[in-house]
Design a protein around this motif. Structure first.
Motif, mmCIF file in Angstrom:
data_model
loop_
_atom_site.group_PDB
_atom_site.id
_atom_site.type_symbol
_atom_site.label_atom_id
_atom_site.label_comp_id
_atom_site.label_asym_id
_atom_site.label_seq_id
_atom_site.Cartn_x
_atom_site.Cartn_y
_atom_site.Cartn_z
ATOM 1 N N GLY A 116 48.799 24.557 -10.592
ATOM 2 C CA GLY A 116 47.623 23.702 -10.670
ATOM 3 C C GLY A 116 46.635 24.057 -9.577
ATOM 4 O O GLY A 116 46.892 24.934 -8.746
ATOM 5 N N GLY A 117 45.513 23.365 -9.595
ATOM 6 C CA GLY A 117 44.513 23.627 -8.572
ATOM 7 C C GLY A 117 43.157 23.054 -8.902
ATOM 8 O O GLY A 117 43.030 22.135 -9.713
ATOM 9 N N VAL A 118 42.147 23.635 -8.280
ATOM 10 C CA VAL A 118 40.761 23.184 -8.406
ATOM 11 C C VAL A 118 39.926 24.337 -8.937
ATOM 12 O O VAL A 118 40.034 25.474 -8.458
ATOM 13 C CB VAL A 118 40.220 22.694 -7.046
ATOM 14 C CG1 VAL A 118 38.716 22.472 -7.104
ATOM 15 C CG2 VAL A 118 40.922 21.407 -6.620
ATOM 16 N N TRP A 119 39.077 24.016 -9.929
ATOM 17 C CA TRP A 119 38.267 25.034 -10.585
ATOM 18 C C TRP A 119 36.790 24.589 -10.543
ATOM 19 O O TRP A 119 36.322 23.857 -11.407
ATOM 20 C CB TRP A 119 38.715 25.210 -12.032
ATOM 21 C CG TRP A 119 40.188 25.438 -12.167
ATOM 22 C CD1 TRP A 119 41.163 24.486 -12.166
ATOM 23 C CD2 TRP A 119 40.839 26.689 -12.299
ATOM 24 N NE1 TRP A 119 42.395 25.071 -12.301
ATOM 25 C CE2 TRP A 119 42.225 26.435 -12.385
ATOM 26 C CE3 TRP A 119 40.394 28.017 -12.374
ATOM 27 C CZ2 TRP A 119 43.165 27.445 -12.522
ATOM 28 C CZ3 TRP A 119 41.327 29.030 -12.512
ATOM 29 C CH2 TRP A 119 42.698 28.739 -12.581
ATOM 30 N N PRO A 120 36.048 25.020 -9.542
ATOM 31 C CA PRO A 120 34.656 24.580 -9.390
ATOM 32 C C PRO A 120 33.724 25.152 -10.461
ATOM 33 O O PRO A 120 33.955 26.244 -10.991
ATOM 34 C CB PRO A 120 34.258 25.102 -8.007
ATOM 35 C CG PRO A 120 35.557 25.405 -7.321
ATOM 36 C CD PRO A 120 36.500 25.823 -8.405
ATOM 37 N N TYR A 134 40.736 27.590 -6.729
ATOM 38 C CA TYR A 134 41.841 27.435 -5.793
ATOM 39 C C TYR A 134 43.062 27.065 -6.635
ATOM 40 O O TYR A 134 43.302 25.886 -6.925
ATOM 41 C CB TYR A 134 41.539 26.342 -4.765
ATOM 42 C CG TYR A 134 40.341 26.642 -3.887
ATOM 43 C CD1 TYR A 134 40.507 27.166 -2.611
ATOM 44 C CD2 TYR A 134 39.040 26.409 -4.354
ATOM 45 C CE1 TYR A 134 39.404 27.442 -1.803
ATOM 46 C CE2 TYR A 134 37.944 26.683 -3.552
ATOM 47 C CZ TYR A 134 38.131 27.201 -2.286
ATOM 48 O OH TYR A 134 37.039 27.485 -1.491
ATOM 49 N N PHE A 135 43.823 28.075 -7.006
ATOM 50 C CA PHE A 135 44.897 27.861 -7.971
ATOM 51 C C PHE A 135 46.217 28.405 -7.450
ATOM 52 O O PHE A 135 46.265 29.484 -6.860
ATOM 53 C CB PHE A 135 44.546 28.558 -9.298
ATOM 54 C CG PHE A 135 45.646 28.476 -10.330
ATOM 55 C CD1 PHE A 135 45.972 27.273 -10.938
ATOM 56 C CD2 PHE A 135 46.349 29.614 -10.677
ATOM 57 C CE1 PHE A 135 46.992 27.204 -11.875
ATOM 58 C CE2 PHE A 135 47.368 29.563 -11.621
ATOM 59 C CZ PHE A 135 47.688 28.350 -12.218
ATOM 60 N N THR A 208 43.380 20.713 -12.181
ATOM 61 C CA THR A 208 44.378 20.883 -13.232
ATOM 62 C C THR A 208 45.801 20.815 -12.683
ATOM 63 O O THR A 208 46.051 21.111 -11.509
ATOM 64 C CB THR A 208 44.219 22.240 -13.949
ATOM 65 O OG1 THR A 208 44.442 23.296 -13.009
ATOM 66 C CG2 THR A 208 42.855 22.368 -14.582
ATOM 67 N N VAL A 209 46.716 20.429 -13.593
ATOM 68 C CA VAL A 209 48.153 20.538 -13.354
ATOM 69 C C VAL A 209 48.755 21.130 -14.624
ATOM 70 O O VAL A 209 48.522 20.607 -15.721
ATOM 71 C CB VAL A 209 48.802 19.177 -13.039
ATOM 72 C CG1 VAL A 209 50.316 19.339 -12.880
ATOM 73 C CG2 VAL A 209 48.203 18.573 -11.773
ATOM 74 N N ASP A 210 49.506 22.212 -14.488
ATOM 75 C CA ASP A 210 50.107 22.900 -15.637
ATOM 76 C C ASP A 210 51.560 22.460 -15.814
ATOM 77 O O ASP A 210 52.343 22.468 -14.853
ATOM 78 C CB ASP A 210 50.058 24.420 -15.445
ATOM 79 C CG ASP A 210 48.632 24.944 -15.389
ATOM 80 O OD1 ASP A 210 47.764 24.340 -16.049
ATOM 81 O OD2 ASP A 210 48.393 25.946 -14.688
#
Length: 291
Positions: A116-120, A134-135, A208-210
């Protein structure tokens, strides 16, 4: 002079004897009544067993759904928390690099949370970067590692992905669950929980969280282990996420498996599930009609 045959005479008397005939008729009627009663009672018992089994199956289904809801709520809350970090530290990469993997490292969730992470949005966090994700994803040892591949210019933009675009139209702290898919870079079969990030009414990206599909299969198998039966799970497009013969770890190529197959196609291959497909179709139509 010929003597009469006494045995033949007795046999004739037995066949023509009225009380004997009446008794035979009574025995025949009694036999018919007994057989009819047994068949009737058996049918009643069968119907009752079917009703009891249906009642137990419905209650088991409700229990499984409730437990699954608890799990998805935790995932959604985690995605919201990561999104809050992205909004707070959008201009502080050091804080993001430290905080995001710490949140993803949930105790006992290594088999569930793949990453998961942050996708700007382009240029939202850093005005000089179109891609600035930032994944983190798990490696073969289940350790979280940062993955920068998605920021490469040679790869298609992550902000055009199906798990990203719909989240743009969701309000803050609301989770969009993607369709099932195989990540093209990690090759993991997964679902993604996406939460939009907003700042001053401006969309700035997605957190996101996968989730591993194999963890869903394990969850369903554990839920029914003491009850018997089996569970089917479908994604938002009515494609199979989990079914009795699913085996995520098999060496057979993923695109050759039943996994991800539309349930409509599955029911054509297995006609006994056709009534279930009709029910799914009706419920889907009712859902869209009510929106």
């Amino acid at each position: 002079m010929v003597k009469p045959n006494k045995q033949s005479s007795k046999l004739t008397d037995w066949r023509t004897n009225l009380p004997m005939q009446f008794m035979l008729v009574q025995l025949l009627v009694a036999a018919v009544i007994i057989i009819a009663s047994v068949v009737f009672l058996k049918s009643i018992e069968t119907d009752r067993l079917i009703d009891n089994q249906e009642f137990l199956s419905i209650n088991l289904g409700k229990t499984i759904v409730a437990k699954l809801q608890q799990k998805t709520n935790k995932i959604e809350n985690l995605a919201v928390s990561i999104g809050a970090l992205g909004e707070l530290y959008q201009h502080d990469p050091k804080q993001l690099n430290a905080a995001i993997p710490a949140l993803l490292e949930q105790p006992g969730q290594q088999e569930v949370i793949l990453g998961g992470g942050v996708w700007p949005e382009p240029f939202s966090f850093d005005p000089s970067k179109r891609k600035d994700s930032y994944f983190w994803a798990r490696d073969f040892a289940s350790e979280l590692i940062k993955v920068n591949d998605y920021n490469a210019d040679s790869l298609s933009p992550y902000y055009n992905e199906p798990w990203y675009v719909p989240a743009k139209y969701y309000p803050t702290d609301t989770t969009y669950w993607s369709k099932s898919y195989i990540d093209p870079y990690t090759q993991n079969a997964m679902l993604t929980a996406s939460v939009p990030m907003w700042q001053e009414h401006r969309f700035i990206g997605v957190s996101t969280v996968d989730i591993a599909l194999s963890s869903l299969d394990n969850f369903f198998n554990s839920a029914i282990s003491s009850h018997g039966g089996y569970v089917f799970a479908l994604d938002q497009q009515n494609r199979l996420l989990s079914y009795p013969d699913a085996d995520i770890d098999t060496s057979e190529p993923l695109n050759n498996r039943t996994l991800f197959q539309p349930f409509s196609a599955f029911s054509k291959e297995h006609p006994s599930f056709a009534p279930l497909q009709q029910t799914i179709k009706k419920n889907r139509y009712r859902f869209y009609s009510s929106v």
